[in-house]
Design a protein around this motif. Structure first.
Motif, PDB file in Angstrom:
ATOM      1  N   MET A  50      -1.341 -54.800 -11.536  1.00  0.00           N
ATOM      2  CA  MET A  50      -1.372 -53.439 -11.223  1.00  0.00           C
ATOM      3  C   MET A  50      -1.942 -53.438  -9.844  1.00  0.00           C
ATOM      4  SD  MET A  50      -2.707 -50.001 -13.999  1.00  0.00           S
ATOM      5  CE  MET A  50      -4.503 -50.940 -13.783  1.00  0.00           C
ATOM      6  N   ASN A  51      -1.727 -51.580  -9.081  1.00  0.00           N
ATOM      7  CA  ASN A  51      -2.692 -51.430  -7.786  1.00  0.00           C
ATOM      8  C   ASN A  51      -2.081 -50.249  -7.289  1.00  0.00           C
ATOM      9  OD1 ASN A  51      -4.000 -51.808  -5.449  1.00  0.00           O
ATOM     10  ND2 ASN A  51      -2.557 -52.372  -4.624  1.00  0.00           N
ATOM     11  N   ILE A  52      -2.915 -49.619  -8.387  1.00  0.00           N
ATOM     12  CA  ILE A  52      -2.967 -47.714  -8.575  1.00  0.00           C
ATOM     13  C   ILE A  52      -4.148 -47.272  -6.945  1.00  0.00           C
ATOM     14  CG2 ILE A  52      -2.668 -45.973  -9.346  1.00  0.00           C
ATOM     15  CD1 ILE A  52      -1.630 -47.211 -11.443  1.00  0.00           C
ATOM     16  N   PRO A  53      -4.057 -46.224  -6.386  1.00  0.00           N
ATOM     17  CA  PRO A  53      -5.143 -46.539  -5.093  1.00  0.00           C
ATOM     18  C   PRO A  53      -6.121 -44.950  -6.228  1.00  0.00           C
ATOM     19  CG  PRO A  53      -3.428 -46.055  -4.259  1.00  0.00           C
ATOM     20  CD  PRO A  53      -2.974 -46.693  -5.238  1.00  0.00           C
ATOM     21  N   ALA A  54      -7.015 -45.162  -7.209  1.00  0.00           N
ATOM     22  CA  ALA A  54      -7.979 -44.772  -7.503  1.00  0.00           C
ATOM     23  C   ALA A  54      -7.845 -43.159  -7.094  1.00  0.00           C
ATOM     24  CB  ALA A  54      -9.620 -44.453  -7.067  1.00  0.00           C
ATOM     25  N   HIS A  55      -6.922 -42.203  -8.428  1.00  0.00           N
ATOM     26  CA  HIS A  55      -6.590 -40.661  -8.916  1.00  0.00           C
ATOM     27  C   HIS A  55      -5.546 -40.726  -8.237  1.00  0.00           C
ATOM     28  CE1 HIS A  55     -11.033 -40.770 -10.632  1.00  0.00           C
ATOM     29  NE2 HIS A  55     -11.539 -40.975  -9.207  1.00  0.00           N
ATOM     30  N   ALA A  56      -4.845 -41.262  -7.580  1.00  0.00           N
ATOM     31  CA  ALA A  56      -3.641 -41.235  -6.772  1.00  0.00           C
ATOM     32  C   ALA A  56      -2.655 -40.098  -7.202  1.00  0.00           C
ATOM     33  CB  ALA A  56      -3.052 -42.945  -5.797  1.00  0.00           C
ATOM     34  N   PRO A  57      -2.090 -40.490  -9.023  1.00  0.00           N
ATOM     35  CA  PRO A  57      -1.543 -39.585  -9.840  1.00  0.00           C
ATOM     36  C   PRO A  57      -1.771 -38.570  -9.709  1.00  0.00           C
ATOM     37  CG  PRO A  57      -2.243 -42.190 -10.602  1.00  0.00           C
ATOM     38  CD  PRO A  57      -2.935 -41.777  -9.665  1.00  0.00           C
ATOM     39  N   LEU A  58      -3.473 -38.462 -10.366  1.00  0.00           N
ATOM     40  CA  LEU A  58      -4.028 -37.345 -10.879  1.00  0.00           C
ATOM     41  C   LEU A  58      -3.920 -36.046  -9.727  1.00  0.00           C
ATOM     42  CD1 LEU A  58      -7.401 -36.610 -12.216  1.00  0.00           C
ATOM     43  CD2 LEU A  58      -6.401 -34.913 -10.112  1.00  0.00           C
ATOM     44  N   HIS A  59      -4.387 -36.177  -8.517  1.00  0.00           N
ATOM     45  CA  HIS A  59      -3.637 -35.755  -6.890  1.00  0.00           C
ATOM     46  C   HIS A  59      -2.221 -35.743  -7.194  1.00  0.00           C
ATOM     47  CE1 HIS A  59      -8.248 -35.897  -5.921  1.00  0.00           C
ATOM     48  NE2 HIS A  59      -8.429 -37.318  -5.279  1.00  0.00           N
ATOM     49  N   LEU A  60      -1.262 -36.182  -7.133  1.00  0.00           N
ATOM     50  CA  LEU A  60       0.000 -36.305  -7.489  1.00  0.00           C
ATOM     51  C   LEU A  60       0.523 -35.252  -7.436  1.00  0.00           C
ATOM     52  CD1 LEU A  60       2.643 -36.565  -5.602  1.00  0.00           C
ATOM     53  CD2 LEU A  60       2.891 -38.517  -7.409  1.00  0.00           C
ATOM     54  N   LEU A  61       0.054 -34.603  -9.027  1.00  0.00           N
ATOM     55  CA  LEU A  61       0.163 -34.293 -10.379  1.00  0.00           C
ATOM     56  C   LEU A  61       0.004 -32.375  -9.455  1.00  0.00           C
ATOM     57  CD1 LEU A  61      -0.116 -35.426 -13.673  1.00  0.00           C
ATOM     58  CD2 LEU A  61       2.143 -34.556 -12.374  1.00  0.00           C
ATOM     59  N   HIS A  62      -1.655 -32.248  -8.598  1.00  0.00           N
ATOM     60  CA  HIS A  62      -1.434 -31.962  -8.031  1.00  0.00           C
ATOM     61  C   HIS A  62      -0.831 -31.304  -6.355  1.00  0.00           C
ATOM     62  CE1 HIS A  62      -4.240 -30.284 -10.592  1.00  0.00           C
ATOM     63  NE2 HIS A  62      -4.956 -31.212 -10.907  1.00  0.00           N
ATOM     64  N   THR A  63      -0.568 -31.910  -5.880  1.00  0.00           N
ATOM     65  CA  THR A  63       0.074 -31.658  -4.853  1.00  0.00           C
ATOM     66  C   THR A  63       1.903 -30.988  -4.498  1.00  0.00           C
ATOM     67  OG1 THR A  63      -0.659 -33.341  -3.834  1.00  0.00           O
ATOM     68  CG2 THR A  63       1.114 -33.197  -3.096  1.00  0.00           C
ATOM     69  N   THR A  64       2.606 -31.350  -5.520  1.00  0.00           N
ATOM     70  CA  THR A  64       4.076 -30.811  -6.110  1.00  0.00           C
ATOM     71  C   THR A  64       3.504 -28.871  -6.597  1.00  0.00           C
ATOM     72  OG1 THR A  64       4.891 -32.259  -7.751  1.00  0.00           O
ATOM     73  CG2 THR A  64       4.798 -32.764  -4.675  1.00  0.00           C
ATOM     74  N   ALA A  65       5.037 -28.190  -6.112  1.00  0.00           N
ATOM     75  CA  ALA A  65       5.490 -27.493  -7.510  1.00  0.00           C
ATOM     76  C   ALA A  65       6.829 -28.080  -7.823  1.00  0.00           C
ATOM     77  CB  ALA A  65       5.545 -26.043  -6.038  1.00  0.00           C
ATOM     78  N   VAL A  66       7.034 -28.181  -8.168  1.00  0.00           N
ATOM     79  CA  VAL A  66       8.384 -28.455  -8.454  1.00  0.00           C
ATOM     80  C   VAL A  66       8.865 -30.171  -9.009  1.00  0.00           C
ATOM     81  CG1 VAL A  66      11.161 -28.522  -8.949  1.00  0.00           C
ATOM     82  CG2 VAL A  66       9.801 -26.804  -7.047  1.00  0.00           C
ATOM     83  N   GLY A  67       9.130 -30.254 -10.313  1.00  0.00           N
ATOM     84  CA  GLY A  67       9.500 -31.471 -11.434  1.00  0.00           C
ATOM     85  C   GLY A  67      10.906 -31.940 -12.078  1.00  0.00           C
ATOM     86  N   THR A  68      10.892 -33.048 -12.330  1.00  0.00           N
ATOM     87  CA  THR A  68      12.797 -32.603 -13.681  1.00  0.00           C
ATOM     88  C   THR A  68      11.352 -33.866 -14.435  1.00  0.00           C
ATOM     89  OG1 THR A  68      13.092 -34.030 -10.775  1.00  0.00           O
ATOM     90  CG2 THR A  68      14.255 -34.391 -12.987  1.00  0.00           C
ATOM     91  N   LEU A  69      12.923 -32.756 -14.857  1.00  0.00           N
ATOM     92  CA  LEU A  69      11.900 -32.334 -16.954  1.00  0.00           C
ATOM     93  C   LEU A  69      13.321 -33.425 -17.021  1.00  0.00           C
ATOM     94  CD1 LEU A  69      11.092 -31.926 -19.806  1.00  0.00           C
ATOM     95  CD2 LEU A  69      11.621 -29.595 -19.357  1.00  0.00           C
ATOM     96  N   ALA A  70      13.791 -34.348 -17.999  1.00  0.00           N
ATOM     97  CA  ALA A  70      14.020 -34.993 -19.118  1.00  0.00           C
ATOM     98  C   ALA A  70      13.765 -34.614 -20.172  1.00  0.00           C
ATOM     99  CB  ALA A  70      14.524 -36.716 -18.568  1.00  0.00           C
TER     100      ALA A  70
END
Length: 220
Positions: A1-21
């Motif tokens: 695993m190599n994830i930049p710090a807080h990258a997923p968190l910031h991504l959830l604040h970046t976009t306005a639309v998601g795909t729900l399954a």
């Protein structure tokens, strides 16, 4: 695993639309994907506003387990863009004033749906997530690892929004939508944007200084 710090968190604040399954009821067992707007709650979890009559709402009532995909690929290169797949259960939540106010800041056009009285808010309780940020930057996290800090309270965020109310109303082409300990959500000339702080802000003074710096950088 190599994830930049807080990258997923910031991504959830970046976009306005998601795909729900969701899990389809008919034909039973098939994944049922749909695209819809969302707003991050104080714990960065997607909150959606959906009609009681929608197929995905019926699916969630029968089986609340779901996947939610968020992608940021502004140049159209999806494979090299950021994306995060969230796995968990959606729960219907009460339309408390703070929930409604926050959602409408991110999606003001949703006021017309609320007026119909047919729409309800749901929030994803995240169990696991997989983030991909490009070659070699990917991995799984438990939901609790997304943010170990206590969320910013409604009163604290409201005080910051009130203090920067001129910016919230769009002065200088920038609108302040929300604040958390890791960054500020903005609308710049009509487009969603995320301003990430250099580090987590644990007290009111540090938050105020960080938001002030954000506004100063983005105001025209």
């Amino acid at each position: 695993m190599n994830i930049p710090a807080h990258a997923p968190l910031h991504l959830l604040h970046t976009t306005a639309v998601g795909t729900l399954a969701t899990h389809a009821r008919e034909p039973e067992g098939f994944p049922y994907p749909t695209v819809l707007p969302f707003a991050p709650d104080p714990r960065h979890r997607p909150t959606i506003l959906i009609s009681r009559l929608a197929e995905h709402t019926h699916n969630l009532r029968a089986d609340p387990r779901a996947g939610f995909l968020v992608v940021d690929a502004p140049d159209g290169d999806v494979l090299n863009g950021q994306r995060v797949t969230l796995l968990g259960t959606f729960e219907a939540i009460d339309p408390a004033p703070e929930v409604v106010q926050r959602y409408l800041r991110y999606h003001p056009d949703a006021q017309r749906y609320l007026a119909l009285g047919d729409f309800t808010f749901w929030t994803l309780q995240i169990e696991r997530l997989r983030y991909i940020g490009g070659f070699g930057a990917m991995g799984w996290l438990d939901g609790a690892e997304l943010d170990p800090l206590p969320p910013l309270g409604f009163d604290e965020e409201s005080a910051l929004l009130a203090h920067f109310s001129d910016y919230r109303e769009g002065v200088g082409g920038v609108q302040l939508l929300g604040v958390d300990r890791y960054g500020a959500d903005l609308k710049l000339n009509g487009a969603r944007s995320r301003f990430a702080f250099e580090d987590a802000k644990l007290d009111r003074e540090a938050l105020h200084a960080a938001v002030e710096d954000c506004m100063r950088r983005h105001a025209n």
